[in-house]
Design a protein around this motif. Structure first.
Motif, PDB file in Angstrom:
ATOM      1  N   GLN A 117      88.525 -57.277  12.014  1.00 21.13           N
ATOM      2  CA  GLN A 117      89.179 -56.582  10.743  1.00 21.13           C
ATOM      3  C   GLN A 117      90.208 -55.376  11.357  1.00 21.13           C
ATOM      4  OE1 GLN A 117      86.640 -54.975   8.037  1.00 21.13           O
ATOM      5  NE2 GLN A 117      86.378 -56.589   6.879  1.00 21.13           N
ATOM      6  N   GLY A 118      89.917 -54.539  12.448  1.00 18.49           N
ATOM      7  CA  GLY A 118      90.707 -53.851  13.118  1.00 18.49           C
ATOM      8  C   GLY A 118      92.053 -54.573  13.641  1.00 18.49           C
ATOM      9  N   GLU A 119      91.767 -55.714  14.042  1.00 23.33           N
ATOM     10  CA  GLU A 119      93.008 -56.607  14.722  1.00 23.33           C
ATOM     11  C   GLU A 119      93.804 -56.939  13.386  1.00 23.33           C
ATOM     12  OE1 GLU A 119      91.934 -58.398  18.831  1.00 23.33           O
ATOM     13  OE2 GLU A 119      90.826 -59.330  16.821  1.00 23.33           O
ATOM     14  N   LEU A 120      93.311 -57.537  12.328  1.00 28.13           N
ATOM     15  CA  LEU A 120      94.070 -57.839  11.156  1.00 28.13           C
ATOM     16  C   LEU A 120      94.832 -56.595  10.659  1.00 28.13           C
ATOM     17  CD1 LEU A 120      94.636 -59.910   8.791  1.00 28.13           C
ATOM     18  CD2 LEU A 120      92.493 -59.201   7.938  1.00 28.13           C
ATOM     19  N   ALA A 121      94.003 -55.367  10.454  1.00 25.96           N
ATOM     20  CA  ALA A 121      94.706 -53.982   9.845  1.00 25.96           C
ATOM     21  C   ALA A 121      95.737 -53.662  10.648  1.00 25.96           C
ATOM     22  CB  ALA A 121      93.561 -53.043  10.055  1.00 25.96           C
ATOM     23  N   ARG A 122      95.790 -53.818  12.022  1.00 25.54           N
ATOM     24  CA  ARG A 122      96.790 -53.706  12.938  1.00 25.54           C
ATOM     25  C   ARG A 122      98.078 -54.451  12.665  1.00 25.54           C
ATOM     26  NH1 ARG A 122      92.759 -52.125  16.071  1.00 25.54           N
ATOM     27  NH2 ARG A 122      92.806 -53.908  17.502  1.00 25.54           N
ATOM     28  N   ALA A 123      97.775 -55.811  12.430  1.00 21.94           N
ATOM     29  CA  ALA A 123      98.776 -57.013  12.354  1.00 21.94           C
ATOM     30  C   ALA A 123      99.356 -56.718  10.917  1.00 21.94           C
ATOM     31  CB  ALA A 123      98.318 -58.451  11.943  1.00 21.94           C
ATOM     32  N   VAL A 124      98.809 -56.134  10.017  1.00 27.62           N
ATOM     33  CA  VAL A 124      99.380 -55.974   8.524  1.00 27.62           C
ATOM     34  C   VAL A 124      99.714 -54.448   8.433  1.00 27.62           C
ATOM     35  CG1 VAL A 124      98.197 -57.827   7.247  1.00 27.62           C
ATOM     36  CG2 VAL A 124      97.140 -55.544   7.316  1.00 27.62           C
ATOM     37  N   GLY A 125      99.770 -53.744   9.245  1.00 30.42           N
ATOM     38  CA  GLY A 125     100.130 -52.184   9.129  1.00 30.42           C
ATOM     39  C   GLY A 125      99.102 -51.288   8.346  1.00 30.42           C
ATOM     40  N   TYR A 126      97.865 -51.538   8.053  1.00 33.08           N
ATOM     41  CA  TYR A 126      97.360 -50.656   7.388  1.00 33.08           C
ATOM     42  C   TYR A 126      96.038 -50.360   8.138  1.00 33.08           C
ATOM     43  CZ  TYR A 126     100.002 -51.878   3.243  1.00 33.08           C
ATOM     44  OH  TYR A 126     101.104 -51.937   2.431  1.00 33.08           O
ATOM     45  N   SER A 127      95.070 -49.540   7.794  1.00 31.35           N
ATOM     46  CA  SER A 127      93.896 -48.962   8.212  1.00 31.35           C
ATOM     47  C   SER A 127      92.909 -50.284   8.185  1.00 31.35           C
ATOM     48  CB  SER A 127      93.446 -47.761   7.746  1.00 31.35           C
ATOM     49  OG  SER A 127      92.809 -47.964   6.384  1.00 31.35           O
ATOM     50  N   GLN A 128      91.809 -50.147   9.004  1.00 35.90           N
ATOM     51  CA  GLN A 128      90.692 -50.990   8.907  1.00 35.90           C
ATOM     52  C   GLN A 128      89.889 -50.735   7.648  1.00 35.90           C
ATOM     53  OE1 GLN A 128      87.054 -50.521   9.330  1.00 35.90           O
ATOM     54  NE2 GLN A 128      86.791 -52.567   9.031  1.00 35.90           N
ATOM     55  N   SER A 129      89.850 -49.472   7.181  1.00 35.36           N
ATOM     56  CA  SER A 129      89.069 -49.374   6.140  1.00 35.36           C
ATOM     57  C   SER A 129      89.529 -50.049   4.847  1.00 35.36           C
ATOM     58  CB  SER A 129      88.781 -47.680   5.778  1.00 35.36           C
ATOM     59  OG  SER A 129      89.822 -47.197   5.640  1.00 35.36           O
ATOM     60  N   TRP A 130      91.009 -49.921   4.847  1.00 38.14           N
ATOM     61  CA  TRP A 130      91.739 -50.356   3.627  1.00 38.14           C
ATOM     62  C   TRP A 130      91.695 -51.951   3.635  1.00 38.14           C
ATOM     63  CZ3 TRP A 130      95.895 -53.822   3.324  1.00 38.14           C
ATOM     64  CH2 TRP A 130      96.530 -53.947   1.722  1.00 38.14           C
ATOM     65  N   VAL A 131      91.615 -52.519   4.926  1.00 39.16           N
ATOM     66  CA  VAL A 131      91.645 -53.998   5.010  1.00 39.16           C
ATOM     67  C   VAL A 131      89.969 -54.606   4.335  1.00 39.16           C
ATOM     68  CG1 VAL A 131      91.513 -55.919   6.529  1.00 39.16           C
ATOM     69  CG2 VAL A 131      93.407 -54.423   6.664  1.00 39.16           C
TER      70      VAL A 131
ATOM     71  N   THR B   3      99.603 -54.389  -4.476  1.00 38.44           N
ATOM     72  CA  THR B   3     100.670 -54.367  -5.353  1.00 38.44           C
ATOM     73  C   THR B   3     101.383 -55.666  -5.083  1.00 38.44           C
ATOM     74  OG1 THR B   3     102.149 -53.073  -4.068  1.00 38.44           O
ATOM     75  CG2 THR B   3     100.854 -51.950  -5.735  1.00 38.44           C
ATOM     76  N   VAL B   4     102.253 -56.173  -5.993  1.00 35.75           N
ATOM     77  CA  VAL B   4     103.027 -57.346  -5.569  1.00 35.75           C
ATOM     78  C   VAL B   4     103.965 -57.148  -4.164  1.00 35.75           C
ATOM     79  CG1 VAL B   4     105.238 -58.624  -6.349  1.00 35.75           C
ATOM     80  CG2 VAL B   4     103.554 -57.898  -7.864  1.00 35.75           C
ATOM     81  N   ASP B   5     104.586 -55.593  -4.072  1.00 37.71           N
ATOM     82  CA  ASP B   5     105.104 -55.594  -2.983  1.00 37.71           C
ATOM     83  C   ASP B   5     104.416 -55.653  -1.507  1.00 37.71           C
ATOM     84  OD1 ASP B   5     107.467 -55.042  -4.148  1.00 37.71           O
ATOM     85  OD2 ASP B   5     107.254 -53.114  -4.369  1.00 37.71           O
ATOM     86  N   GLN B   6     103.035 -55.197  -1.729  1.00 37.86           N
ATOM     87  CA  GLN B   6     102.027 -55.171  -0.592  1.00 37.86           C
ATOM     88  C   GLN B   6     101.592 -56.914  -0.349  1.00 37.86           C
ATOM     89  OE1 GLN B   6      98.896 -52.783  -2.250  1.00 37.86           O
ATOM     90  NE2 GLN B   6      99.244 -51.232  -0.751  1.00 37.86           N
ATOM     91  N   VAL B   7     101.743 -57.474  -1.198  1.00 41.37           N
ATOM     92  CA  VAL B   7     101.588 -58.938  -1.186  1.00 41.37           C
ATOM     93  C   VAL B   7     102.614 -59.550  -0.304  1.00 41.37           C
ATOM     94  CG1 VAL B   7     101.101 -61.137  -2.024  1.00 41.37           C
ATOM     95  CG2 VAL B   7      99.940 -59.219  -3.019  1.00 41.37           C
ATOM     96  N   ARG B   8     103.867 -59.273  -0.679  1.00 38.68           N
ATOM     97  CA  ARG B   8     105.018 -59.803   0.104  1.00 38.68           C
ATOM     98  C   ARG B   8     105.043 -59.198   1.535  1.00 38.68           C
ATOM     99  NH1 ARG B   8     108.154 -58.849  -5.059  1.00 38.68           N
ATOM    100  NH2 ARG B   8     108.301 -61.142  -5.879  1.00 38.68           N
ATOM    101  N   GLU B   9     104.841 -57.833   1.585  1.00 41.05           N
ATOM    102  CA  GLU B   9     104.745 -57.369   3.093  1.00 41.05           C
ATOM    103  C   GLU B   9     103.629 -57.717   3.916  1.00 41.05           C
ATOM    104  OE1 GLU B   9     104.039 -52.968   5.054  1.00 41.05           O
ATOM    105  OE2 GLU B   9     103.628 -53.221   2.805  1.00 41.05           O
ATOM    106  N   ILE B  10     102.459 -57.985   3.276  1.00 42.02           N
ATOM    107  CA  ILE B  10     101.487 -58.671   4.397  1.00 42.02           C
ATOM    108  C   ILE B  10     101.519 -60.181   4.560  1.00 42.02           C
ATOM    109  CG2 ILE B  10      98.878 -59.406   4.316  1.00 42.02           C
ATOM    110  CD1 ILE B  10      98.241 -56.996   2.577  1.00 42.02           C
ATOM    111  N   ALA B  11     102.235 -60.724   3.510  1.00 40.06           N
ATOM    112  CA  ALA B  11     102.357 -62.335   3.726  1.00 40.06           C
ATOM    113  C   ALA B  11     103.598 -62.409   4.803  1.00 40.06           C
ATOM    114  CB  ALA B  11     103.024 -62.877   2.740  1.00 40.06           C
ATOM    115  N   GLY B  12     104.483 -61.693   4.911  1.00 38.40           N
ATOM    116  CA  GLY B  12     105.607 -61.658   5.868  1.00 38.40           C
ATOM    117  C   GLY B  12     105.035 -61.220   7.268  1.00 38.40           C
TER     118      GLY B  12
END
Length: 145
Positions: free
Chosen positions: A42-56, A67-76
């Motif tokens: 989960q920590g590696e995923l968090a670093r890849a999407v630019g958020y904290s591990q606890s958020w992930v 949010t819609v913007d977060q979905v687009r950002e994470i998908a990208g």
């Protein structure tokens, strides 16, 4: 740092779990499927999407809405084709698609619900009812935002 060279398997989007998550727009499950397919923590995923591990963790456990913007950002950031998540690219409006107004959408939904025989009547409550109501409420909140 996550191993960015670990590509998703060619059949990833057709796998049962992933296909079902795409059909229901379940981004939490898709994120978990991507994490497992790439053999990330989960920590590696968090670093890849630019958020904290606890958020992930909160997102994957459905304690955090996106949010819609977060979905687009994470998908990208993860290389998830945005059209598979049923989101249009915000820079390219779709042909003939104007902004949807919530009241107009509500009128259409209400009219369809009031039309006799439009949908099967269902009076029983099962284990999926609460999850369905949460998804509907979350969608309405995102439309309000």
């Amino acid at each position: 740092m996550p191993r960015r060279d670990s590509a998703l398997p060619p059949d990833f989007w057709k796998r049962d779990g992933t296909a079902e998550a795409l059909a229901t727009c379940d981004l939490a499950r898709i994120l978990e499927q991507v994490r497992l397919a790439r053999d990330w923590s989960q920590g590696e995923l968090a670093r890849a999407v630019g958020y904290s591990q606890s958020w992930v963790s909160r997102v994957v456990n459905r304690q955090q809405s996106l949010t819609v913007d977060q979905v687009r950002e994470i998908a990208g950031r993860l290389g998830i084709p945005i059209h598979l998540l049923r989101f249009a690219d915000s820079a390219e409006p779709q042909r003939g698609a104007g902004p949807t107004k919530r009241r107009e959408l509500g009128k259409v939904v209400a009219a369809a619900a009031l039309t006799p025989g439009a949908a099967p009547q269902r009076t029983d409550v099962d284990e999926g009812t609460a999850q369905t109501l949460r998804a509907i409420t979350g969608g309405q909140r995102r439309l309000d935002g």
